[in-house]
Design an enzyme around this catalytic site. Structure first.
Site, PDB file in Angstrom:
ATOM      1  N   ASP A  78       0.838  -1.208   0.000  1.00 32.71           N
ATOM      2  CA  ASP A  78       0.000   0.000   0.000  1.00 32.71           C
ATOM      3  C   ASP A  78       0.874   1.259   0.000  1.00 32.71           C
ATOM      4  O   ASP A  78       1.991   1.246   0.520  1.00 32.71           O
ATOM      5  CB  ASP A  78      -0.898  -0.029   1.255  1.00 32.71           C
ATOM      6  CG  ASP A  78      -2.063   0.932   1.136  1.00 32.71           C
ATOM      7  OD1 ASP A  78      -2.289   1.501   0.046  1.00 32.71           O
ATOM      8  OD2 ASP A  78      -2.762   1.123   2.161  1.00 32.71           O
ATOM      9  N   GLY A  79       0.320   2.324  -0.577  1.00 35.12           N
ATOM     10  CA  GLY A  79       0.992   3.621  -0.506  1.00 35.12           C
ATOM     11  C   GLY A  79       1.586   4.108  -1.821  1.00 35.12           C
ATOM     12  O   GLY A  79       2.268   5.140  -1.846  1.00 35.12           O
ATOM     13  N   ASN A  80       1.308   3.397  -2.896  1.00 39.22           N
ATOM     14  CA  ASN A  80       1.858   3.813  -4.198  1.00 39.22           C
ATOM     15  C   ASN A  80       1.362   5.197  -4.603  1.00 39.22           C
ATOM     16  O   ASN A  80       2.130   6.022  -5.096  1.00 39.22           O
ATOM     17  CB  ASN A  80       1.445   2.826  -5.301  1.00 39.22           C
ATOM     18  CG  ASN A  80       2.044   1.450  -5.107  1.00 39.22           C
ATOM     19  OD1 ASN A  80       2.911   1.263  -4.265  1.00 39.22           O
ATOM     20  ND2 ASN A  80       1.580   0.488  -5.887  1.00 39.22           N
ATOM     21  N   GLY A  81       0.055   5.424  -4.391  1.00 39.51           N
ATOM     22  CA  GLY A  81      -0.534   6.710  -4.784  1.00 39.51           C
ATOM     23  C   GLY A  81       0.065   7.860  -3.994  1.00 39.51           C
ATOM     24  O   GLY A  81       0.427   8.905  -4.558  1.00 39.51           O
ATOM     25  N   LEU A 112      -7.124  -5.154   7.127  1.00 36.98           N
ATOM     26  CA  LEU A 112      -6.907  -6.289   6.224  1.00 36.98           C
ATOM     27  C   LEU A 112      -7.444  -6.058   4.816  1.00 36.98           C
ATOM     28  O   LEU A 112      -7.008  -6.726   3.870  1.00 36.98           O
ATOM     29  CB  LEU A 112      -7.554  -7.553   6.797  1.00 36.98           C
ATOM     30  CG  LEU A 112      -6.679  -8.392   7.720  1.00 36.98           C
ATOM     31  CD1 LEU A 112      -7.476  -9.575   8.268  1.00 36.98           C
ATOM     32  CD2 LEU A 112      -5.451  -8.915   6.990  1.00 36.98           C
ATOM     33  N   GLU A 135       0.937 -13.561  12.156  1.00 39.40           N
ATOM     34  CA  GLU A 135       1.513 -12.428  12.877  1.00 39.40           C
ATOM     35  C   GLU A 135       1.449 -11.219  11.947  1.00 39.40           C
ATOM     36  O   GLU A 135       1.795 -11.332  10.765  1.00 39.40           O
ATOM     37  CB  GLU A 135       2.980 -12.722  13.241  1.00 39.40           C
ATOM     38  CG  GLU A 135       3.139 -13.864  14.215  1.00 39.40           C
ATOM     39  CD  GLU A 135       2.587 -13.539  15.597  1.00 39.40           C
ATOM     40  OE1 GLU A 135       2.685 -12.373  16.015  1.00 39.40           O
ATOM     41  OE2 GLU A 135       2.049 -14.455  16.252  1.00 39.40           O
ATOM     42  N   LEU A 175      11.198 -20.252  -4.483  1.00 44.36           N
ATOM     43  CA  LEU A 175      10.143 -19.381  -3.957  1.00 44.36           C
ATOM     44  C   LEU A 175       8.872 -19.473  -4.805  1.00 44.36           C
ATOM     45  O   LEU A 175       8.933 -19.403  -6.027  1.00 44.36           O
ATOM     46  CB  LEU A 175      10.637 -17.921  -3.969  1.00 44.36           C
ATOM     47  CG  LEU A 175       9.591 -16.885  -3.534  1.00 44.36           C
ATOM     48  CD1 LEU A 175       9.412 -16.906  -2.022  1.00 44.36           C
ATOM     49  CD2 LEU A 175       9.972 -15.483  -3.999  1.00 44.36           C
ATOM     50  N   GLU A 200     -12.140  -4.892  -5.010  1.00 49.45           N
ATOM     51  CA  GLU A 200     -12.653  -3.522  -4.811  1.00 49.45           C
ATOM     52  C   GLU A 200     -11.904  -2.496  -5.680  1.00 49.45           C
ATOM     53  O   GLU A 200     -12.380  -1.382  -5.890  1.00 49.45           O
ATOM     54  CB  GLU A 200     -12.524  -3.100  -3.336  1.00 49.45           C
ATOM     55  CG  GLU A 200     -13.506  -3.806  -2.400  1.00 49.45           C
ATOM     56  CD  GLU A 200     -13.184  -5.274  -2.163  1.00 49.45           C
ATOM     57  OE1 GLU A 200     -11.991  -5.637  -2.145  1.00 49.45           O
ATOM     58  OE2 GLU A 200     -14.135  -6.072  -2.029  1.00 49.45           O
ATOM     59  N   ARG A 223     -11.665   2.121  -8.994  1.00 49.15           N
ATOM     60  CA  ARG A 223     -10.738   3.220  -9.332  1.00 49.15           C
ATOM     61  C   ARG A 223     -10.967   3.676 -10.771  1.00 49.15           C
ATOM     62  O   ARG A 223     -11.591   2.961 -11.568  1.00 49.15           O
ATOM     63  CB  ARG A 223      -9.297   2.732  -9.164  1.00 49.15           C
ATOM     64  CG  ARG A 223      -9.011   2.400  -7.718  1.00 49.15           C
ATOM     65  CD  ARG A 223      -7.569   2.049  -7.505  1.00 49.15           C
ATOM     66  NE  ARG A 223      -7.364   1.797  -6.084  1.00 49.15           N
ATOM     67  CZ  ARG A 223      -6.237   1.968  -5.440  1.00 49.15           C
ATOM     68  NH1 ARG A 223      -5.173   2.379  -6.079  1.00 49.15           N
ATOM     69  NH2 ARG A 223      -6.146   1.738  -4.153  1.00 49.15           N
ATOM     70  N   HIS A 232       2.693   3.120  -8.900  1.00 46.02           N
ATOM     71  CA  HIS A 232       2.501   1.690  -9.191  1.00 46.02           C
ATOM     72  C   HIS A 232       3.705   1.133  -9.967  1.00 46.02           C
ATOM     73  O   HIS A 232       4.138   0.004  -9.739  1.00 46.02           O
ATOM     74  CB  HIS A 232       1.219   1.470  -9.995  1.00 46.02           C
ATOM     75  CG  HIS A 232      -0.023   1.892  -9.259  1.00 46.02           C
ATOM     76  ND1 HIS A 232      -0.247   1.570  -7.937  1.00 46.02           N
ATOM     77  CD2 HIS A 232      -1.098   2.624  -9.651  1.00 46.02           C
ATOM     78  CE1 HIS A 232      -1.421   2.074  -7.549  1.00 46.02           C
ATOM     79  NE2 HIS A 232      -1.946   2.728  -8.569  1.00 46.02           N
TER      80      HIS A 232
HETATM   81  C1  FPP Z   1      -2.176   0.149  -3.258  1.00 45.21           C
HETATM   82  O1  FPP Z   1      -1.641   1.452  -3.179  1.00 45.21           O
HETATM   83  C2  FPP Z   1      -1.572  -0.540  -4.402  1.00 45.21           C
HETATM   84  C3  FPP Z   1      -2.260  -1.112  -5.399  1.00 45.21           C
HETATM   85  C4  FPP Z   1      -3.724  -1.169  -5.463  1.00 45.21           C
HETATM   86  C5  FPP Z   1      -1.551  -1.716  -6.535  1.00 45.21           C
HETATM   87  C6  FPP Z   1      -0.395  -2.541  -6.117  1.00 45.21           C
HETATM   88  C7  FPP Z   1       0.390  -2.930  -7.288  1.00 45.21           C
HETATM   89  C8  FPP Z   1       1.735  -2.944  -7.323  1.00 45.21           C
HETATM   90  C9  FPP Z   1       2.582  -2.635  -6.168  1.00 45.21           C
HETATM   91  C10 FPP Z   1       2.445  -3.378  -8.526  1.00 45.21           C
HETATM   92  C11 FPP Z   1       2.156  -4.808  -8.754  1.00 45.21           C
HETATM   93  C12 FPP Z   1       3.117  -5.426  -9.588  1.00 45.21           C
HETATM   94  C13 FPP Z   1       2.901  -6.557 -10.243  1.00 45.21           C
HETATM   95  C14 FPP Z   1       4.031  -7.221 -10.860  1.00 45.21           C
HETATM   96  C15 FPP Z   1       1.578  -7.164 -10.371  1.00 45.21           C
HETATM   97  P1  FPP Z   1      -2.593   2.681  -3.383  1.00 45.21           P
HETATM   98  O2  FPP Z   1      -2.640   3.006  -4.832  1.00 45.21           O
HETATM   99  O3  FPP Z   1      -3.921   2.408  -2.758  1.00 45.21           O
HETATM  100  O4  FPP Z   1      -1.822   3.795  -2.604  1.00 45.21           O
HETATM  101  P2  FPP Z   1      -2.481   4.996  -1.789  1.00 45.21           P
HETATM  102  O5  FPP Z   1      -3.207   4.383  -0.627  1.00 45.21           O
HETATM  103  O6  FPP Z   1      -1.295   5.787  -1.369  1.00 45.21           O
HETATM  104  O7  FPP Z   1      -3.383   5.728  -2.724  1.00 45.21           O
END
Ligand code: FPP
Length: 254
Positions: A34-37, A209, A221, A145, A81, A85, A51
């Site tokens: 989480d946290g990409n945005g 979750l 954990e 893995l 869900e 977006r 992302h």
């Molecule tokens: C949540 O952060 C992240 C996602 C919904 C997408 C996650 C996807 C990746 C990390 C890349 C995946 C890579 C592959 C190879 C499939 P958010 O967008 O909700 O962040 P925010 O809460 O800061 O807006």
């Protein structure tokens, strides 16, 4: 006795399975990435830049997990869900598996990684399914893995479809109600054949979750960090493993 973090940090060779067991390293790690945005916003970039950066982190964390002899790494890449977006963001995220595999599949194969997915796979775009099916086929005999992407995954949907299948099997295959226990029910979930996550990590400071592995995380954990997923490093992962090593799991006992 637990080994200390520097053992991992400076180590050049892989951890063996025996060492993993001896040192209480989790066998199955699940991560809510989480946290990409927010990472992108902080830099004045579009959300998809977060992302994209997050995709490269996946590769680095998979490598670290493999080196520590973690056996299963389940990554929450797209939830049921997430369709809410904007379409452009959904399209971008669902394009990432293809891009990721285009860049990294040869290296993953060299490292004996096996690719799998959990989630409602059938309704994903064709290009996503094709790229993943190709990777699954190419890696099916690998026994390193297990890199398990949760794609279009939602626990509640998973549980409902499991219940539907149980009822179908009662109607048509003679499954009797008294045979239904936790073990049998688990076999109707996407995660059939996998052990439950020992350690569940969520990044970005959120502590929930979000419909991820609700059944399977009954005794996991949990480890939370404020680090945003694109900033998640090998060291962050090691910190999580190190904290896990100190935990005492009692499974309701004493
Ligand atoms: C949540 O952060 C992240 C996602 C919904 C997408 C996650 C996807 C990746 C990390 C890349 C995946 C890579 C592959 C190879 C499939 P958010 O967008 O909700 O962040 P925010 O809460 O800061 O807006």
């Amino acid at each position: 006795m637990s080994m200390k973090l520097p053992f991992f940090k400076n180590r050049k060779t892989k951890v063996t399975k025996e060492e993993r067991e001896l040192d209480n390293i989790p066998k199955h790690v699940a991560i809510i990435m989480d946290g990409n945005g927010r990472w992108a916003k902080k830099r004045g970039l579009p959300r998809i830049a977060g992302h994209k950066e997050g995709m490269d982190v996946v590769k680095r964390v998979a490598k670290t997990a493999a080196n520590c002899h973690v056996e299963i790494l389940t990554l929450y890449a797209f939830s049921t869900e997430n369709w809410q977006r904007p379409k452009s963001e959904v399209d971008y995220i669902l394009g990432l598996p293809k891009e990721f595999l285009h860049i990294y599949l040869p290296e993953l194969i060299d490292n004996n990684v096996k690719i799998e997915t959990i989630g409602n796979f059938d309704v994903l775009p064709d290009h996503t399914k094709e790229a993943i099916n190709y990777a699954k086929e190419k890696t099916k005999d690998n026994d390193g893995l297990l890199l398990n992407f949760a794609l279009n995954y939602g626990s509640r949907f998973e549980i409902i479809q499991a219940i539907r299948q149980v009822i179908t099997d009662m109607d048509s295959s003679g499954l009797s109600l008294d045979k239904l226990d936790e073990h049998l029910f688990s076999q109707y979930l996407y995660t059939t054949g996998l052990t439950d996550p020992d350690l569940l990590i969520r990044t970005s400071g959120e502590q929930r979750l979000s419909n991820f592995l609700l059944w399977q995380s009954a005794y996991s954990e949990f480890w939370f960090t404020d680090v945003l997923w694109p900033d998640f490093t090998e060291e962050t992962f090691m910190n999580a493993l190190h904290d896990y090593q100190q935990r005492k799991r009692r499974y309701g006992g004493i």
